[in-house]
Design a protein around this motif. Structure first.
Motif, PDB file in Angstrom:
ATOM      1  N   GLY A   1     -16.851  -0.947 -27.830  1.00  0.00           N
ATOM      2  CA  GLY A   1     -18.218  -1.447 -27.690  1.00  0.00           C
ATOM      3  C   GLY A   1     -18.487  -2.678 -28.534  1.00  0.00           C
ATOM      4  N   GLY A   2     -18.877  -3.778 -27.883  1.00  0.00           N
ATOM      5  CA  GLY A   2     -19.246  -5.002 -28.581  1.00  0.00           C
ATOM      6  C   GLY A   2     -18.103  -5.868 -29.057  1.00  0.00           C
ATOM      7  N   VAL A   3     -16.856  -5.527 -28.680  1.00  0.00           N
ATOM      8  CA  VAL A   3     -15.695  -6.283 -29.164  1.00  0.00           C
ATOM      9  C   VAL A   3     -14.862  -6.749 -27.969  1.00  0.00           C
ATOM     10  CG1 VAL A   3     -13.600  -6.195 -30.570  1.00  0.00           C
ATOM     11  CG2 VAL A   3     -15.632  -4.915 -31.275  1.00  0.00           C
ATOM     12  N   GLN A   4     -14.541  -8.023 -27.941  1.00  0.00           N
ATOM     13  CA  GLN A   4     -13.700  -8.599 -26.894  1.00  0.00           C
ATOM     14  C   GLN A   4     -12.232  -8.363 -27.227  1.00  0.00           C
ATOM     15  OE1 GLN A   4     -14.666 -10.266 -24.007  1.00  0.00           O
ATOM     16  NE2 GLN A   4     -12.505 -10.255 -23.500  1.00  0.00           N
ATOM     17  N   GLY A   5     -11.440  -7.919 -26.282  1.00  0.00           N
ATOM     18  CA  GLY A   5     -10.009  -7.726 -26.481  1.00  0.00           C
ATOM     19  C   GLY A   5      -9.238  -9.013 -26.249  1.00  0.00           C
ATOM     20  N   HIS A   6      -8.060  -9.108 -26.890  1.00  0.00           N
ATOM     21  CA  HIS A   6      -7.188 -10.277 -26.777  1.00  0.00           C
ATOM     22  C   HIS A   6      -5.748  -9.799 -26.653  1.00  0.00           C
ATOM     23  CE1 HIS A   6     -10.499 -12.839 -28.088  1.00  0.00           C
ATOM     24  NE2 HIS A   6     -10.740 -11.920 -29.010  1.00  0.00           N
ATOM     25  N   PRO A   7      -4.881 -10.569 -25.985  1.00  0.00           N
ATOM     26  CA  PRO A   7      -3.468 -10.184 -25.935  1.00  0.00           C
ATOM     27  C   PRO A   7      -2.874 -10.146 -27.342  1.00  0.00           C
ATOM     28  CG  PRO A   7      -3.937 -11.927 -24.345  1.00  0.00           C
ATOM     29  CD  PRO A   7      -5.156 -11.776 -25.214  1.00  0.00           C
TER      30      PRO A   7
END
Length: 132
Positions: A34-40
């Motif tokens: 929740g509220g956090v963008q994922g990155h590779p």
């Protein structure tokens, strides 16, 4: 797994992280925080910045990486399999992973990590300045 639950008064266990294999057969393909963008993730570069707790959808710090920085509770959704985490906070900072009832599944002080962790029962991750 998106319903919010107050964690006030939840019991805290200080467990030593291990590298024991995860026991679940699910996967984290649709996982989110929740509220956090994922990155590779880049497991060859230890890409979890100092001050963060990083959650990874794959074991061995691979897959999608979610960088948690603020002292707060984060809701997890669709974490149904084995992943990994790295508590790269500084000082006496603390993190805990809890289930739907607020029971602690795993907790650690900075700096520690676990390369294979069963996220299936995990619903929340809380970051604190000290033990919480």
């Amino acid at each position: 797994m998106t319903a919010a639950v107050a964690l006030a008064g939840a019991a805290t266990l200080a467990l030593t992280p291990t590298t024991a294999g995860a026991t679940t057969t699910g996967n984290n393909d649709g996982a989110s925080v929740g509220g956090v963008q994922g990155h590779p993730a880049d497991p060859t570069n230890w890409d979890c910045a100092a001050g963060n707790v990083c959650l990874y959808t794959g074991t061995g710090w691979q897959g999608t990486r979610f960088d948690l920085f603020y002292y707060q509770t984060y809701s997890l959704a669709n974490w149904n399999g084995a992943g990994s985490w790295f508590n790269n906070q500084t000082g006496g900072a603390f993190m805990k992973i809890t289930d739907a009832s607020g029971r602690t599944i795993r907790s650690s002080y900075a700096v520690s990590r676990e390369g294979s962790f069963d996220f299936n029962p995990a619903w929340y991750v809380t970051l604190c300045q000290s033990a919480c």
